[in-house]
Design a protein around this motif. Structure first.
Motif, PDB file in Angstrom:
ATOM      1  N   VAL A  81       0.812  -1.220   0.000  1.00 45.17           N
ATOM      2  CA  VAL A  81       0.000   0.000   0.000  1.00 45.17           C
ATOM      3  C   VAL A  81       0.849   1.274   0.000  1.00 45.17           C
ATOM      4  N   PRO A  82       1.871   1.397   0.859  1.00 51.89           N
ATOM      5  CA  PRO A  82       2.644   2.652   0.837  1.00 51.89           C
ATOM      6  C   PRO A  82       3.250   2.973  -0.536  1.00 51.89           C
ATOM      7  N   ALA A  83       3.760   1.968  -1.228  1.00 57.06           N
ATOM      8  CA  ALA A  83       4.329   2.204  -2.564  1.00 57.06           C
ATOM      9  C   ALA A  83       3.240   2.660  -3.537  1.00 57.06           C
ATOM     10  N   MET A  84       2.041   2.077  -3.411  1.00 58.00           N
ATOM     11  CA  MET A  84       0.944   2.477  -4.295  1.00 58.00           C
ATOM     12  C   MET A  84       0.504   3.904  -3.988  1.00 58.00           C
ATOM     13  N   VAL A  85       0.472   4.278  -2.734  1.00 62.45           N
ATOM     14  CA  VAL A  85       0.115   5.651  -2.366  1.00 62.45           C
ATOM     15  C   VAL A  85       1.127   6.625  -2.966  1.00 62.45           C
ATOM     16  N   ARG A  86       2.407   6.293  -2.861  1.00 59.56           N
ATOM     17  CA  ARG A  86       3.434   7.153  -3.468  1.00 59.56           C
ATOM     18  C   ARG A  86       3.227   7.259  -4.974  1.00 59.56           C
ATOM     19  N   TYR A  87       2.950   6.141  -5.632  1.00 61.91           N
ATOM     20  CA  TYR A  87       2.720   6.130  -7.081  1.00 61.91           C
ATOM     21  C   TYR A  87       1.535   7.024  -7.443  1.00 61.91           C
ATOM     22  N   LEU A  88       0.450   6.891  -6.692  1.00 59.55           N
ATOM     23  CA  LEU A  88      -0.753   7.680  -6.977  1.00 59.55           C
ATOM     24  C   LEU A  88      -0.513   9.171  -6.757  1.00 59.55           C
ATOM     25  N   ARG A  89       0.281   9.504  -5.751  1.00 58.99           N
ATOM     26  CA  ARG A  89       0.618  10.917  -5.522  1.00 58.99           C
ATOM     27  C   ARG A  89       1.461  11.470  -6.658  1.00 58.99           C
ATOM     28  N   GLU A  90       2.345  10.650  -7.191  1.00 61.45           N
ATOM     29  CA  GLU A  90       3.194  11.085  -8.307  1.00 61.45           C
ATOM     30  C   GLU A  90       2.431  11.133  -9.627  1.00 61.45           C
ATOM     31  N   HIS A  91       1.321  10.427  -9.707  1.00 57.23           N
ATOM     32  CA  HIS A  91       0.507  10.360 -10.931  1.00 57.23           C
ATOM     33  C   HIS A  91      -0.925  10.786 -10.602  1.00 57.23           C
ATOM     34  N   ASP A  92      -1.048  12.031 -10.208  1.00 57.16           N
ATOM     35  CA  ASP A  92      -2.315  12.567  -9.721  1.00 57.16           C
ATOM     36  C   ASP A  92      -3.439  12.464 -10.752  1.00 57.16           C
ATOM     37  N   SER A  93      -3.154  12.742 -12.001  1.00 58.68           N
ATOM     38  CA  SER A  93      -4.227  12.703 -13.009  1.00 58.68           C
ATOM     39  C   SER A  93      -4.747  11.272 -13.191  1.00 58.68           C
ATOM     40  N   TYR A  94      -3.856  10.293 -13.120  1.00 56.09           N
ATOM     41  CA  TYR A  94      -4.282   8.893 -13.194  1.00 56.09           C
ATOM     42  C   TYR A  94      -5.154   8.548 -11.980  1.00 56.09           C
ATOM     43  N   ALA A  95      -4.708   8.945 -10.782  1.00 55.79           N
ATOM     44  CA  ALA A  95      -5.469   8.671  -9.562  1.00 55.79           C
ATOM     45  C   ALA A  95      -6.867   9.288  -9.645  1.00 55.79           C
ATOM     46  N   ARG A  96      -6.941  10.518 -10.133  1.00 53.74           N
ATOM     47  CA  ARG A  96      -8.243  11.185 -10.249  1.00 53.74           C
ATOM     48  C   ARG A  96      -9.135  10.492 -11.289  1.00 53.74           C
ATOM     49  N   ALA A  97      -8.541  10.038 -12.377  1.00 48.18           N
ATOM     50  CA  ALA A  97      -9.319   9.340 -13.410  1.00 48.18           C
ATOM     51  C   ALA A  97      -9.878   8.023 -12.878  1.00 48.18           C
ATOM     52  N   VAL A  98      -9.062   7.279 -12.143  1.00 49.72           N
ATOM     53  CA  VAL A  98      -9.514   6.009 -11.556  1.00 49.72           C
ATOM     54  C   VAL A  98     -10.630   6.276 -10.546  1.00 49.72           C
ATOM     55  N   ALA A  99     -10.430   7.271  -9.683  1.00 52.15           N
ATOM     56  CA  ALA A  99     -11.455   7.610  -8.686  1.00 52.15           C
ATOM     57  C   ALA A  99     -12.768   7.990  -9.365  1.00 52.15           C
ATOM     58  N   SER A 100     -12.688   8.793 -10.399  1.00 50.46           N
ATOM     59  CA  SER A 100     -13.882   9.235 -11.119  1.00 50.46           C
ATOM     60  C   SER A 100     -14.590   8.066 -11.800  1.00 50.46           C
ATOM     61  N   ALA A 101     -13.816   7.196 -12.426  1.00 50.92           N
ATOM     62  CA  ALA A 101     -14.401   6.039 -13.112  1.00 50.92           C
ATOM     63  C   ALA A 101     -15.062   5.078 -12.127  1.00 50.92           C
ATOM     64  N   GLY A 102     -14.430   4.868 -10.975  1.00 45.25           N
ATOM     65  CA  GLY A 102     -15.010   3.988  -9.960  1.00 45.25           C
ATOM     66  C   GLY A 102     -16.320   4.535  -9.431  1.00 45.25           C
ATOM     67  N   ARG A 103     -16.331   5.817  -9.165  1.00 47.07           N
ATOM     68  CA  ARG A 103     -17.553   6.447  -8.665  1.00 47.07           C
ATOM     69  C   ARG A 103     -18.661   6.391  -9.707  1.00 47.07           C
ATOM     70  N   ALA A 104     -18.338   6.696 -10.947  1.00 44.48           N
ATOM     71  CA  ALA A 104     -19.340   6.683 -12.016  1.00 44.48           C
ATOM     72  C   ALA A 104     -19.916   5.283 -12.228  1.00 44.48           C
ATOM     73  N   ARG A 105     -19.052   4.283 -12.167  1.00 49.68           N
ATOM     74  CA  ARG A 105     -19.520   2.903 -12.382  1.00 49.68           C
ATOM     75  C   ARG A 105     -20.494   2.480 -11.292  1.00 49.68           C
ATOM     76  N   LEU A 106     -20.163   2.784 -10.051  1.00 46.50           N
ATOM     77  CA  LEU A 106     -21.051   2.398  -8.948  1.00 46.50           C
ATOM     78  C   LEU A 106     -22.311   3.244  -8.926  1.00 46.50           C
ATOM     79  N   ALA A 107     -22.207   4.510  -9.303  1.00 47.11           N
ATOM     80  CA  ALA A 107     -23.380   5.382  -9.338  1.00 47.11           C
ATOM     81  C   ALA A 107     -24.393   4.893 -10.371  1.00 47.11           C
TER      82      ALA A 107
END
Length: 122
Positions: free
Chosen positions: A53-79
């Motif tokens: 998990v810590p390595a993934m958190v670092r990766y997501l912080r370094e790739h903010d646009s990817y993290a935001r896209a994944v978060a948005s897609a997950g929310r949209a799919r469940l919505a």
């Protein structure tokens, strides 16, 4: 999202929060019905163990646009998972289950036939 010792119905709520969800695979034995419609790397990110998990958190912080896209897609799919989608899933599930059934269902003595919603209140 990580395994627990009991039933934890939290994955969908984590996705609906709009944050990227890190799914820890280790210990996950069961899936909710909606999880089969989700893709790792698209709707959430996954790691093998909690140690990752810590390595993934670092990766997501370094790739903010990817993290935001994944978060948005997950929310949209469940919505998009509304009552009709759940009813359609259950109808398909029961249809496939009935096709595998090798016995005839017999109502118990005293059972009441339910043909419509009004029958539930009679």
């Amino acid at each position: 999202n990580s395994a627990s010792i009991g039933y934890a119905n939290k994955f969908k709520y984590l996705l609906l929060c709009g944050s990227v969800v890190i799914y820890v695979q280790d210990g996950m034995q069961h899936k909710e019905f909606y999880e089969h419609g989700l893709l790792p790397g698209v709707h959430y990110v996954q790691v093998a163990t909690a140690d990752d998990v810590p390595a993934m958190v670092r990766y997501l912080r370094e790739h903010d646009s990817y993290a935001r896209a994944v978060a948005s897609a997950g929310r949209a799919r469940l919505a998009a998972l509304d009552v009709r989608a759940i009813a359609a899933f259950n109808a398909e599930l029961f249809t496939q289950y009935a096709a595998k059934q090798r016995f005839r269902v017999r109502p118990l003595p005293g059972a009441v036939r339910i043909d419509c919603e009004d029958d539930l209140w009679r």
